[in-house]
Scaffold this motif. Structure first.
Motif, PDB file in Angstrom:
ATOM      1  N   ARG A 195      23.251  12.193  29.365  1.00  0.00           N
ATOM      2  CA  ARG A 195      22.361  11.159  29.916  1.00  0.00           C
ATOM      3  C   ARG A 195      20.945  11.305  29.381  1.00  0.00           C
ATOM      4  O   ARG A 195      20.212  10.338  29.209  1.00  0.00           O
ATOM      5  CB  ARG A 195      22.327  11.236  31.443  1.00  0.00           C
ATOM      6  CG  ARG A 195      23.603  10.748  32.089  1.00  0.00           C
ATOM      7  CD  ARG A 195      23.571  10.969  33.566  1.00  0.00           C
ATOM      8  NE  ARG A 195      23.396  12.379  33.885  1.00  0.00           N
ATOM      9  CZ  ARG A 195      23.330  12.878  35.121  1.00  0.00           C
ATOM     10  NH1 ARG A 195      23.392  12.067  36.159  1.00  0.00           N
ATOM     11  NH2 ARG A 195      23.172  14.158  35.334  1.00  0.00           N
ATOM     12  N   HIS A 196      20.566  12.628  29.121  1.00  0.00           N
ATOM     13  CA  HIS A 196      19.214  12.908  28.629  1.00  0.00           C
ATOM     14  C   HIS A 196      18.875  12.135  27.372  1.00  0.00           C
ATOM     15  O   HIS A 196      17.732  11.789  27.133  1.00  0.00           O
ATOM     16  CB  HIS A 196      19.087  14.408  28.312  1.00  0.00           C
ATOM     17  CG  HIS A 196      18.692  15.189  29.518  1.00  0.00           C
ATOM     18  ND1 HIS A 196      18.123  16.432  29.462  1.00  0.00           N
ATOM     19  CD2 HIS A 196      18.787  14.882  30.823  1.00  0.00           C
ATOM     20  CE1 HIS A 196      17.898  16.859  30.689  1.00  0.00           C
ATOM     21  NE2 HIS A 196      18.300  15.938  31.523  1.00  0.00           N
ATOM     22  N   LEU A 197      19.898  11.918  26.535  1.00  0.00           N
ATOM     23  CA  LEU A 197      19.647  11.327  25.215  1.00  0.00           C
ATOM     24  C   LEU A 197      19.050   9.921  25.306  1.00  0.00           C
ATOM     25  O   LEU A 197      18.340   9.481  24.406  1.00  0.00           O
ATOM     26  CB  LEU A 197      20.955  11.283  24.395  1.00  0.00           C
ATOM     27  CG  LEU A 197      21.622  12.652  24.185  1.00  0.00           C
ATOM     28  CD1 LEU A 197      22.947  12.477  23.444  1.00  0.00           C
ATOM     29  CD2 LEU A 197      20.712  13.583  23.408  1.00  0.00           C
ATOM     30  N   THR A 198      19.377   9.217  26.376  1.00  0.00           N
ATOM     31  CA  THR A 198      18.875   7.835  26.496  1.00  0.00           C
ATOM     32  C   THR A 198      18.136   7.592  27.808  1.00  0.00           C
ATOM     33  O   THR A 198      17.742   6.462  28.106  1.00  0.00           O
ATOM     34  CB  THR A 198      20.056   6.832  26.421  1.00  0.00           C
ATOM     35  OG1 THR A 198      21.022   7.200  27.397  1.00  0.00           O
ATOM     36  CG2 THR A 198      20.690   6.790  25.050  1.00  0.00           C
ATOM     37  N   THR A 222      19.956   1.042  24.111  1.00  0.00           N
ATOM     38  CA  THR A 222      20.287   2.139  23.196  1.00  0.00           C
ATOM     39  C   THR A 222      21.621   2.774  23.624  1.00  0.00           C
ATOM     40  O   THR A 222      21.861   2.991  24.816  1.00  0.00           O
ATOM     41  CB  THR A 222      19.184   3.213  23.214  1.00  0.00           C
ATOM     42  OG1 THR A 222      17.926   2.550  23.057  1.00  0.00           O
ATOM     43  CG2 THR A 222      19.363   4.224  22.107  1.00  0.00           C
ATOM     44  N   TRP A 223      22.437   2.989  22.619  1.00  0.00           N
ATOM     45  CA  TRP A 223      23.682   3.714  22.888  1.00  0.00           C
ATOM     46  C   TRP A 223      23.763   4.888  21.909  1.00  0.00           C
ATOM     47  O   TRP A 223      23.240   4.802  20.802  1.00  0.00           O
ATOM     48  CB  TRP A 223      24.920   2.850  22.615  1.00  0.00           C
ATOM     49  CG  TRP A 223      24.971   1.534  23.323  1.00  0.00           C
ATOM     50  CD1 TRP A 223      25.398   1.308  24.585  1.00  0.00           C
ATOM     51  CD2 TRP A 223      24.618   0.264  22.779  1.00  0.00           C
ATOM     52  NE1 TRP A 223      25.335  -0.030  24.897  1.00  0.00           N
ATOM     53  CE2 TRP A 223      24.859  -0.701  23.799  1.00  0.00           C
ATOM     54  CE3 TRP A 223      24.121  -0.186  21.572  1.00  0.00           C
ATOM     55  CZ2 TRP A 223      24.625  -2.047  23.623  1.00  0.00           C
ATOM     56  CZ3 TRP A 223      23.895  -1.530  21.409  1.00  0.00           C
ATOM     57  CH2 TRP A 223      24.139  -2.454  22.417  1.00  0.00           C
ATOM     58  N   VAL A 224      24.473   5.945  22.357  1.00  0.00           N
ATOM     59  CA  VAL A 224      24.800   7.039  21.425  1.00  0.00           C
ATOM     60  C   VAL A 224      26.320   7.112  21.425  1.00  0.00           C
ATOM     61  O   VAL A 224      26.950   7.155  22.497  1.00  0.00           O
ATOM     62  CB  VAL A 224      24.188   8.376  21.891  1.00  0.00           C
ATOM     63  CG1 VAL A 224      24.582   9.498  20.937  1.00  0.00           C
ATOM     64  CG2 VAL A 224      22.673   8.258  21.987  1.00  0.00           C
ATOM     65  N   SER A 225      26.908   7.031  20.228  1.00  0.00           N
ATOM     66  CA  SER A 225      28.378   7.094  20.163  1.00  0.00           C
ATOM     67  C   SER A 225      28.805   8.374  19.456  1.00  0.00           C
ATOM     68  O   SER A 225      28.073   8.899  18.611  1.00  0.00           O
ATOM     69  CB  SER A 225      28.921   5.869  19.435  1.00  0.00           C
ATOM     70  OG  SER A 225      28.602   5.948  18.068  1.00  0.00           O
ATOM     71  N   ASP A 226      29.975   8.827  19.814  1.00  0.00           N
ATOM     72  CA  ASP A 226      30.483  10.051  19.172  1.00  0.00           C
ATOM     73  C   ASP A 226      31.462   9.697  18.058  1.00  0.00           C
ATOM     74  O   ASP A 226      31.620   8.524  17.716  1.00  0.00           O
ATOM     75  CB  ASP A 226      31.105  10.979  20.222  1.00  0.00           C
ATOM     76  CG  ASP A 226      32.383  10.391  20.820  1.00  0.00           C
ATOM     77  OD1 ASP A 226      32.747   9.257  20.412  1.00  0.00           O
ATOM     78  OD2 ASP A 226      32.990  11.032  21.682  1.00  0.00           O
ATOM     79  N   SER A 227      32.134  10.750  17.525  1.00  0.00           N
ATOM     80  CA  SER A 227      33.013  10.516  16.373  1.00  0.00           C
ATOM     81  C   SER A 227      34.175   9.589  16.716  1.00  0.00           C
ATOM     82  O   SER A 227      34.719   8.923  15.846  1.00  0.00           O
ATOM     83  CB  SER A 227      33.545  11.847  15.867  1.00  0.00           C
ATOM     84  OG  SER A 227      34.219  12.493  16.950  1.00  0.00           O
TER      85      SER A 227
END
Ligand SMILES: Nc1nc2c(ncn2[C@@H]2O[C@H](COP(=O)(O)OP(=O)(O)OP(=O)(O)O)[C@@H](O)[C@H]2O)c(=O)[nH]1
Length: 566
Positions: free
Chosen positions: A240-243, A253-258
């Motif tokens: 959660r910290h990332l965004t 903003t989204w962060v996606s993984d592999s």
């Protein structure tokens, strides 16, 4: 003989002068104006068409160009922001990873995973009591404190140490009043990151925690003693910290993984949505269940807006137009996605269009109003021109009618009616001016014989010849009329008795002496003339009655004579 005129018809007939009722013809410059108006009107219509075409095409190119520029600016902005966010995400990830690596060399951790671990005798303690057992060991407590302070300082969710069996022997995440679980004494053998660290020295994994069900990134680094793995240090970063700090912004903003799954999102509702990106395959069901704690796969509602030009690169997220940037984080299969809603730009565009169309419409109305004004004036001038032409033809017709009504067709002298009208006028004038007026009445003698002897056309020629003699013997202001078939009358204003008799005798002599050459023949003819003066009479009937008597007397006396009657 002379017929007494009917006062109800002939004398009341008025032969008006046609020029008196004529309107002024349209001046030449009006015709020129008319032409100028017509070309102006055509120009106005042409200008209106040009205005609309030019206005629309200029607005289209300006506004479309403007929108294109604004979208390009938005794309640049979103690209830069995505770059910046990806650097921060990379930094957070690197910090957690480096911390795991650094702690794997830390003296106290090495000793806890080395000799100390073998003194913990965990294999002799039941699993359920391991946590409590470990809290009684001072070295473990000391280590826990150290890890807690490190985790707090670096804002990590947890930092913990696993022995070679995967059991947590020290942690920043301890059971407390609120949280009774903690992770001390828990076993993490099955964890992918633990296995990777044991095998390759390092491991990283995204997962939803088992004890604390938060999506997290786990970084593991192996500790070595005598070239053997003696334990594993794990740092846990709350995804959660990332965004987290980006939540209240207009951007998304989204962060996606592999696996293409959203592991952090500024819109929490989209967490664990699947990013269907290029050839990205969706994760298998067991991965979905175990790693992401999801039962079904939900696609992120992101599609390309195909209604807009491809070069604008506009996407749609739940019916919202956005520009999108994605930046991979170096050496990791993690991507940062950053989107900026651009609907406002399209709304502005609509407002600009509404404004431009209003301006075009107002301009068009103004031009058309001008055109209408020109048309109005044009019609007015055209109407005047038509009226003037009509007036001219009416005037012409009136003139012809006047001529027909007032001119005898055979002799071109005044007709009977017109002669009486003119004589009446002269009587009135003479009465007003108290001047004299003489009246002569002439009749060709035995005219029937001429017709009978020479034919009717010859009779006509004699009548014409007689008319010519009359015209030649009088003044220009005297009035001559043919008042019957072979009868003539002459009004002589301002004329005395002797002058009237002299004129009458001249006429008589010329008729008697001249004769008319008709073809090979000479037609001889005479005329009788009655003469009288106005002599205080005040109406035409009386005057005509007297002159008629004079003529009758001349005829009776043997013809070819002049007879005066008072
Ligand atoms: N050619 C010709 N003859 C006309 C015209 N108008 C009238 N006449 C003829 O003129 C003649 C007039 O005849 P009368 O009225 O009897 O008189 P007159 O023969 O002149 O005899 P007095 O007047 O008594 O000398 C008639 O025969 C008419 O037909 C005309 O325009 N042309």
């Amino acid at each position: 003989m002379f017929m007494t005129p009917d006062p109800n018809s002939t004398f009341t007939t008025k032969f008006s002068d046609p020029t008196a009722i004529a309107l002024q013809p349209l001046p030449d410059h009006q015709e020129t104006r008319l032409k100028a108006f017509r070309s102006l009107q055509a120009g106005a219509v042409g200008f209106a068409v040009l205005w609309v075409i030019a206005g629309l095409s200029a607005s289209y190119s300006l506004l479309t160009g403007n929108l294109g520029e604004e979208l390009t600016r938005a794309q640049t902005k979103v690209d830069l922001e995505a770059q910046f966010i990806s650097q921060i995400v990379a930094k957070e990830i690197n910090t957690a990873e480096h911390l795991a690596s650094a702690l794997s060399h830390e003296e106290r951790i090495l000793s806890s995973t080395g000799e100390m671990d073998s003194n913990l005798h965990l294999d002799k303690v039941p699993v359920s009591e391991r946590s409590a057992h470990l809290t009684t060991i001072p070295e473990v407590n000391g280590l826990n404190n150290m890890l807690t302070s490190i985790a707090q300082d670096l804002d990590l969710m947890a930092v913990f140490v696993l022995n070679t069996e995967g059991t947590c022997i020290a942690t920043s995440y301890l059971p407390n009043g609120v949280n009774t679980l903690g992770c001390l004494g828990q076993n993490y053998t099955s964890r992918h990151y633990f296995q990777r660290a044991k095998e390759y020295g390092r491991g990283m994994q995204f997962a939803v925690g088992r004890a604390v069900k938060q999506p997290s990134l786990f970084f593991a680094a192996a500790c070595y003693a005598d070239n053997h793995v003696s334990g594993v240090v794990v740092t846990r970063l709350d995804a959660r910290h990332l965004t987290e700090n980006l939540r209240n912004l207009a951007t998304i903003t989204w962060v996606s993984d592999s696996a293409g799954m959203v592991i952090s999102s500024s819109r929490p509702v989209q967490l664990f949505n699947f990013m269907r990106w290029e050839n990205q395959k969706p994760p298998e069901t067991w991965v979905l269940n175990n790693v992401y704690a999801q039962e079904t796969l939900t696609d992120l509602p992101l599609t390309r807006n195909k209604h807009l030009p491809a070069e604008w690169n506009i996407w749609q997220l739940e019916n919202q137009n956005i520009v999108l940037a994605n930046v991979p984080i170096e050496n990791r299969q993690i991507r940062v996605w950053h989107a900026l809603p651009v609907d406002e730009l399209f709304h502005n565009q609509k407002r600009y269009w509404a404004f431009a169309l209003t301006v075009i419409l107002l301009g068009l109305m103004l031009i058309l109003f001008g055109e209408r004004m020109i048309d109005f004036h044009q019609r007015r001038v055209a109407g005047l021109a038509a009226l003037s032409r009509l007036n001219k033809s009416l005037e012409e017709a009136s003139r012809k009618l006047f001529t027909i009504a007032t001119t005898d067709h055979l002799t071109q002298l005044a007709t009977r009616g017109y002669f009486f009208q003119r004589l009446n006028e002269e009587i009135n004038r003479a009465l007003n001016e108290q001047s004299s007026l003489a009246l002569l009445e002439l009749d060709i003698d035995n005219f029937k014989n001429i017709n009978d002897s020479f034919g009717h056309p010859a009779g006509d020629a004699v009548i014409q010849h007689m008319a010519a003699i009359c015209r030649e013997c009088v003044r220009s202001n005297d009035i001559i009329g043919r008042i019957g078939g072979e009868e003539f009358a002459i009004g002589l204003p301002n004329c005395t008795k002797s002058a009237a008799l002299e004129i009458a005798n001249t006429l008589r002599r010329r008729c008697a002496n001249e004769g008319l050459t008709y073809g090979s023949k000479t037609i001889r003819f005479t005329c009788s003339i009655g003469v009288t003066l106005l002599n205080g009479r005040d109406n035409i009937q009386d005057l005509l009655g007297v002159v008629d008597k004079a003529l009758y007397a001349a005829k009776k006396a043997g013809r070819n004579r002049v007879h005066f009657h008072e």
